[in-house]
Design a protein around this motif. Sequence first.
Motif, short mmCIF file in Angstrom:
data_model
loop_
_atom_site.label_atom_id
_atom_site.label_comp_id
_atom_site.label_asym_id
_atom_site.label_seq_id
_atom_site.Cartn_x
_atom_site.Cartn_y
_atom_site.Cartn_z
N UNK A 59 0.41 -8.05 8.65
CA UNK A 59 1.27 -8.68 7.66
C UNK A 59 2.19 -7.64 7.03
N UNK A 60 3.44 -8.02 6.75
CA UNK A 60 4.31 -7.06 6.09
C UNK A 60 3.74 -6.69 4.72
N UNK A 61 4.02 -5.50 4.27
CA UNK A 61 3.45 -5.04 3.01
C UNK A 61 3.76 -5.98 1.84
N UNK A 62 4.85 -6.74 1.92
CA UNK A 62 5.19 -7.63 0.81
C UNK A 62 4.14 -8.69 0.60
N UNK A 63 3.35 -8.95 1.64
CA UNK A 63 2.31 -9.96 1.50
C UNK A 63 1.01 -9.38 0.97
N UNK A 64 0.88 -8.09 1.03
CA UNK A 64 -0.44 -7.50 0.80
C UNK A 64 -0.49 -6.53 -0.38
N UNK A 65 0.63 -6.17 -0.95
CA UNK A 65 0.62 -5.19 -2.04
C UNK A 65 1.59 -5.63 -3.13
N UNK A 66 1.39 -5.18 -4.33
CA UNK A 66 2.38 -5.46 -5.38
C UNK A 66 3.76 -4.96 -4.93
N UNK A 67 4.79 -5.72 -5.30
CA UNK A 67 6.09 -5.46 -4.71
C UNK A 67 6.77 -4.21 -5.25
N UNK A 68 6.23 -3.65 -6.32
CA UNK A 68 6.84 -2.46 -6.89
C UNK A 68 6.28 -1.18 -6.30
N UNK A 69 5.33 -1.33 -5.37
CA UNK A 69 4.68 -0.14 -4.83
C UNK A 69 5.32 0.31 -3.52
N UNK A 70 5.12 1.55 -3.21
CA UNK A 70 5.48 2.13 -1.91
C UNK A 70 6.99 2.35 -1.75
N UNK A 71 7.35 2.97 -0.64
CA UNK A 71 8.75 3.27 -0.34
C UNK A 71 9.46 1.96 -0.03
N UNK A 72 10.59 1.68 -0.68
CA UNK A 72 11.21 0.36 -0.51
C UNK A 72 12.01 0.20 0.77
N UNK A 73 11.35 -0.19 1.84
CA UNK A 73 12.07 -0.63 3.04
C UNK A 73 12.71 -1.99 2.74
N UNK A 74 13.63 -2.43 3.61
CA UNK A 74 14.22 -3.76 3.43
C UNK A 74 13.12 -4.82 3.42
N UNK A 75 13.10 -5.64 2.37
CA UNK A 75 12.14 -6.75 2.22
C UNK A 75 10.69 -6.27 2.26
#
Length: 318
Positions: free
Chosen positions: A11-27
Motif C-alpha cells: 500500500x502507498x504510504x498515504x494509506x498506512x502513515x500519518x500524512x505529515x510524516x516522511x519525505x513528501x513524494x507526490x501523493x
Amino acid sequence: MPKKTADNMDLPPSLTAPRYMDIPTFMRTHLITDPAEFDIAIIGVPYDGAVTNRPGARHGPRELRNASSLMRTIHHVTRVNPYEVCRIGDGGDVHFTRVYEIEPSHTEITSYFANFHEAGVVPLAAGGDHSITFPILRAIVKNGPVGLIHIDAHTDTWDEFMGSRYSHGSPFRRGVEENLLDPQRTIQIGIRGAQTSSEGWDYSRDIGMRVIFIEEFNQLGVEAAIAEARRIVGDGPTYLSFDIDSLDPAYAPGTGTPEVGGLTSIQAQELLRGLRGLNLIGADVVEVAPAYDQTGNTALVGATMMYEILCLLAESVG
Ligand code: MN
Ligand code: MN
C-alpha cells in the motif's frame, strides 16, 4: 507482458502513515527505482527557462509534492481509488544539466520521459512552465498524432517569442508542426486575456482546433463543455494538459501569467470528472509558481487537479 495490477504492491504510504510524516513524494507514493514495476509515474519537471514573463514555476514540483501529501485515496464522487487500479509512483524530477538553454533542456525532458514510456509507464507531469509539454509529447507520441484536451487561459500556439520557437507560448503549435498533435482532435478551454497580437488565437482557429474562450464556456456551462471535449477527441489516444492559470487568480494566484475572469476550482474539477473513460496517454499540470502563492492555495489546487487527473489516468490505464 502480463497485465500489471496493484495487488502485488505494498500500500502507498498515504494509506498506512500519518500524512505529515516522511519525505513528501507526490501523493506520498513510492519513489520509483524500476519503472517496469509501475503503471503510472508522477514526474516533476522543475524548469521555467522558457517563460515570457514572471519566472518561478521551476519551484512548482517541490511545492506540489508537499501539498499533495494532503491528498487521500478514494474519490468522493466517482469512488475511484487509483491505487487499487494501478501501481502509481513518484518518478522523481527530470535532472537538468543545462538550465540556461531551452532546447538542450527540452531534450533532457524528452529522454527522461522516454525512459518511462519505453517501460510502458504513463506519465503525469508536474511543471514547470508550459514549454515542457512539447518535449513530453516528443517522448510519448510514437504512432501518429494524438488528441489534446488543453485547459488554459492561453492557447500557447504563438510562433516565436524573443527569437525562440520553444517558449511556454508555443508548445501546441510545435506539437502540430511535428505531427504529434491532431488539431482536429484538439480542444482548448478557458482562453482569455488581452494579447499584443492575435496570432496565437488565429493559428488555433485556422489550423482547426476547437477553441472555447471563457465567455463561451460560461454560456455553455460545464456539462456542455464536457460534451464538446468528448466529441472533439473521441475514442482515440488523447493527452490532457492543465495550466493552473486556467483558474481565476482568486483560486490560483501563484502562477506567472495570471488572467482574471477564469474558471473556479469546482468548475475545473467538474470539467475533469467529465473526462472519465477517455483514452488518456498522459497528462500534466503546469505553471504553479510558489513565489506568488501567498497562502499556498495554488499548490493545493494544483495537487488536487493532479489527484483528479490521476483518477482519470488510473481508469484509462488500469
Ligand atoms: Mn499554458
Ligand atoms: Mn496559461
